[in-house]
Write a protein that holds these residues in place. Structure first.
Motif, mmCIF file in Angstrom:
data_model
loop_
_atom_site.group_PDB
_atom_site.id
_atom_site.type_symbol
_atom_site.label_atom_id
_atom_site.label_comp_id
_atom_site.label_asym_id
_atom_site.label_seq_id
_atom_site.Cartn_x
_atom_site.Cartn_y
_atom_site.Cartn_z
ATOM 1 N N GLY A 35 0.790 -1.222 0.000
ATOM 2 C CA GLY A 35 0.000 0.000 0.000
ATOM 3 C C GLY A 35 0.823 1.274 0.000
ATOM 4 N N ALA A 36 2.122 1.165 0.218
ATOM 5 C CA ALA A 36 2.969 2.357 0.197
ATOM 6 C C ALA A 36 3.130 2.829 -1.252
ATOM 7 C CB ALA A 36 4.330 2.055 0.806
ATOM 8 N N VAL A 37 3.089 4.138 -1.421
ATOM 9 C CA VAL A 37 3.209 4.722 -2.757
ATOM 10 C C VAL A 37 4.457 5.601 -2.795
ATOM 11 C CG1 VAL A 37 2.117 6.228 -4.463
ATOM 12 C CG2 VAL A 37 0.716 4.687 -3.072
ATOM 13 N N SER A 38 5.291 5.339 -3.750
ATOM 14 C CA SER A 38 6.517 6.116 -3.905
ATOM 15 C C SER A 38 6.205 7.479 -4.513
ATOM 16 C CB SER A 38 7.498 5.380 -4.819
ATOM 17 O OG SER A 38 8.565 6.245 -5.177
ATOM 18 N N PRO A 39 6.670 8.549 -3.859
ATOM 19 C CA PRO A 39 6.523 9.876 -4.457
ATOM 20 C C PRO A 39 7.621 10.152 -5.495
ATOM 21 C CG PRO A 39 7.501 10.077 -2.286
ATOM 22 C CD PRO A 39 7.206 8.614 -2.504
ATOM 23 N N LEU A 40 8.462 9.147 -5.736
ATOM 24 C CA LEU A 40 9.615 9.330 -6.625
ATOM 25 C C LEU A 40 9.566 8.460 -7.869
ATOM 26 C CD1 LEU A 40 12.400 9.374 -3.880
ATOM 27 C CD2 LEU A 40 11.285 11.335 -4.956
ATOM 28 N N THR A 41 8.454 7.814 -8.126
ATOM 29 C CA THR A 41 8.386 6.859 -9.243
ATOM 30 C C THR A 41 8.819 7.484 -10.562
ATOM 31 O OG1 THR A 41 6.688 5.568 -8.134
ATOM 32 C CG2 THR A 41 6.877 5.289 -10.516
ATOM 33 N N LYS A 42 8.259 8.638 -10.912
ATOM 34 C CA LYS A 42 8.619 9.259 -12.193
ATOM 35 C C LYS A 42 10.097 9.643 -12.212
ATOM 36 C CE LYS A 42 7.622 12.933 -15.507
ATOM 37 N NZ LYS A 42 8.919 12.708 -16.098
ATOM 38 N N ARG A 43 10.577 10.209 -11.144
ATOM 39 C CA ARG A 43 11.980 10.632 -11.078
ATOM 40 C C ARG A 43 12.921 9.420 -11.150
ATOM 41 N NH1 ARG A 43 12.884 15.929 -9.313
ATOM 42 N NH2 ARG A 43 10.953 17.074 -9.059
ATOM 43 N N ASN A 44 12.564 8.343 -10.445
ATOM 44 C CA ASN A 44 13.379 7.134 -10.511
ATOM 45 C C ASN A 44 13.373 6.548 -11.925
ATOM 46 O OD1 ASN A 44 14.252 7.095 -7.812
ATOM 47 N ND2 ASN A 44 12.397 6.062 -7.141
ATOM 48 N N ASN A 45 12.207 6.547 -12.558
ATOM 49 C CA ASN A 45 12.124 6.049 -13.934
ATOM 50 C C ASN A 45 12.932 6.918 -14.893
ATOM 51 O OD1 ASN A 45 10.504 3.876 -13.246
ATOM 52 N ND2 ASN A 45 8.602 4.934 -13.684
ATOM 53 N N ASP A 46 12.881 8.227 -14.697
ATOM 54 C CA ASP A 46 13.667 9.130 -15.548
ATOM 55 C C ASP A 46 15.167 8.870 -15.372
ATOM 56 O OD1 ASP A 46 11.290 10.238 -16.420
ATOM 57 O OD2 ASP A 46 11.553 12.144 -15.342
ATOM 58 N N THR A 47 15.587 8.687 -14.129
ATOM 59 C CA THR A 47 16.998 8.382 -13.872
ATOM 60 C C THR A 47 17.384 7.071 -14.548
ATOM 61 O OG1 THR A 47 16.944 9.558 -11.754
ATOM 62 C CG2 THR A 47 18.727 7.963 -12.069
ATOM 63 N N PHE A 48 16.508 6.089 -14.443
ATOM 64 C CA PHE A 48 16.760 4.798 -15.082
ATOM 65 C C PHE A 48 16.898 4.976 -16.600
ATOM 66 C CE2 PHE A 48 15.647 0.892 -17.172
ATOM 67 C CZ PHE A 48 16.222 -0.097 -16.399
ATOM 68 N N GLN A 49 15.953 5.677 -17.200
ATOM 69 C CA GLN A 49 15.967 5.880 -18.657
ATOM 70 C C GLN A 49 17.203 6.658 -19.113
ATOM 71 O OE1 GLN A 49 13.687 5.163 -21.422
ATOM 72 N NE2 GLN A 49 13.094 3.588 -19.971
ATOM 73 N N LEU A 50 17.510 7.753 -18.424
ATOM 74 C CA LEU A 50 18.687 8.549 -18.793
ATOM 75 C C LEU A 50 19.971 7.719 -18.677
ATOM 76 C CD1 LEU A 50 17.774 11.940 -17.093
ATOM 77 C CD2 LEU A 50 17.916 11.507 -19.556
ATOM 78 N N SER A 51 20.035 6.903 -17.642
ATOM 79 C CA SER A 51 21.214 6.047 -17.452
ATOM 80 C C SER A 51 21.285 4.973 -18.528
ATOM 81 C CB SER A 51 21.187 5.415 -16.060
ATOM 82 O OG SER A 51 21.202 6.406 -15.061
ATOM 83 N N ALA A 52 20.143 4.425 -18.902
ATOM 84 C CA ALA A 52 20.115 3.418 -19.972
ATOM 85 C C ALA A 52 20.565 4.023 -21.299
ATOM 86 C CB ALA A 52 18.715 2.827 -20.098
ATOM 87 N N ILE A 53 20.178 5.268 -21.543
ATOM 88 C CA ILE A 53 20.623 5.960 -22.767
ATOM 89 C C ILE A 53 22.135 6.116 -22.743
ATOM 90 C CG2 ILE A 53 20.598 8.175 -23.997
ATOM 91 C CD1 ILE A 53 17.645 8.485 -22.929
ATOM 92 N N ALA A 54 22.670 6.592 -21.626
ATOM 93 C CA ALA A 54 24.116 6.777 -21.518
ATOM 94 C C ALA A 54 24.863 5.461 -21.701
ATOM 95 C CB ALA A 54 24.472 7.417 -20.169
ATOM 96 N N LEU A 55 24.366 4.399 -21.086
ATOM 97 C CA LEU A 55 25.017 3.094 -21.231
ATOM 98 C C LEU A 55 25.002 2.632 -22.683
ATOM 99 C CD1 LEU A 55 23.752 1.193 -18.072
ATOM 100 C CD2 LEU A 55 26.079 1.985 -18.536
ATOM 101 N N ALA A 56 23.887 2.824 -23.354
ATOM 102 C CA ALA A 56 23.796 2.431 -24.765
ATOM 103 C C ALA A 56 24.801 3.223 -25.602
ATOM 104 C CB ALA A 56 22.383 2.642 -25.282
ATOM 105 N N LEU A 57 24.928 4.514 -25.323
ATOM 106 C CA LEU A 57 25.890 5.340 -26.075
ATOM 107 C C LEU A 57 27.324 4.951 -25.757
ATOM 108 C CD1 LEU A 57 24.077 8.771 -25.685
ATOM 109 C CD2 LEU A 57 24.317 7.436 -27.785
ATOM 110 N N ILE A 58 27.614 4.692 -24.514
ATOM 111 C CA ILE A 58 28.969 4.263 -24.135
ATOM 112 C C ILE A 58 29.316 2.968 -24.852
ATOM 113 C CG2 ILE A 58 30.391 3.376 -22.227
ATOM 114 C CD1 ILE A 58 28.827 5.360 -20.386
ATOM 115 N N ASN A 59 28.371 2.062 -24.911
ATOM 116 C CA ASN A 59 28.614 0.768 -25.557
ATOM 117 C C ASN A 59 28.764 0.869 -27.064
ATOM 118 O OD1 ASN A 59 28.715 -0.663 -23.135
ATOM 119 N ND2 ASN A 59 26.500 -0.945 -23.111
ATOM 120 N N MET A 60 28.327 1.978 -27.663
ATOM 121 C CA MET A 60 28.489 2.171 -29.104
ATOM 122 C C MET A 60 29.897 2.656 -29.465
ATOM 123 S SD MET A 60 25.038 4.010 -30.397
ATOM 124 C CE MET A 60 23.436 3.356 -30.066
ATOM 125 N N LEU A 61 30.620 3.144 -28.475
ATOM 126 C CA LEU A 61 31.961 3.689 -28.754
ATOM 127 C C LEU A 61 33.017 2.605 -28.769
ATOM 128 C CD1 LEU A 61 31.730 6.885 -26.580
ATOM 129 C CD2 LEU A 61 31.541 6.744 -29.045
#
Length: 180
Positions: A154-180
């Protein structure tokens, strides 16, 4: 007359080059995001394009510049999220479980800032493996933060969107790093 032609050529050559260069940079983001999203099912193409196009394009004229910009975007996001958590913690009437989770998230995001600074230094030095490890730890921080709230039914995270954004931004960076 030939000198006039050469003068015109010299006058318009920079314009032609800058138009060509802008076109390449403009296509770089959507094409790169298409490849990133195809290689990683957790990565949103639209989020990738929107995030990278919102950044300073002068630094994004090649894949390497795009990679550095993506790490800077994570750092901005993590710093902003950390400040947001600090503000949430000012509310002393918050549920004790939620406060404990927010304190954990504050620690995780606080630790992520120097980690991202190191990732930028490693990236600049072309130590891509080290940058990859550091950015991966930021994904772990966002995931751990979000998972903490799920420990109590029943607990609701007030950070879900922010955590997801951090995850997505990090996934983008990892994908770009792996392309080099």
């Amino acid at each position: 007359m030939p000198t006039f032609s050469y003068c015109l050529l010299l006058l318009f050559l920079p314009l032609l080059f800058s138009t060509f260069h802008a076109n390449i940079a403009q296509n770089l983001i959507p094409e790169t995001c298409k490849k990133c999203a195809a290689d990683d099912p957790n990565l949103s193409y639209n989020f990738c394009v929107t995030s990278l196009q919102a950044s300073n394009r002068s630094q994004c004229d090649n894949l390497r510049g795009l990679g550095m910009m993506s790490i800077k975007l994570i750092k901005y996001n993590v710093t902003n999220t950390r400040n947001y958590v600090k503000n949430l913690l000012k509310n002393k009437k918050r549920d004790p479980f939620i406060r404990a989770c927010l304190n954990d998230c504050l620690d995780l995001y606080s630790d992520a800032i120097p980690t991202l600074k190191q990732a930028m230094m490693d990236y600049k030095s072309k130590h891509y493996k080290d940058a990859n490890i550091e950015v991966s730890s930021v994904i772990d921080a966002a995931t751990t933060c979000e998972d903490g709230f799920e420990e109590k039914e029943g607990a609701v995270s007030p950070l879900t969107k922010r955590n997801n954004d951090t995850f997505q931004l990090s996934a983008i960076a990892l994908a770009l790093i792996n392309m080099l």
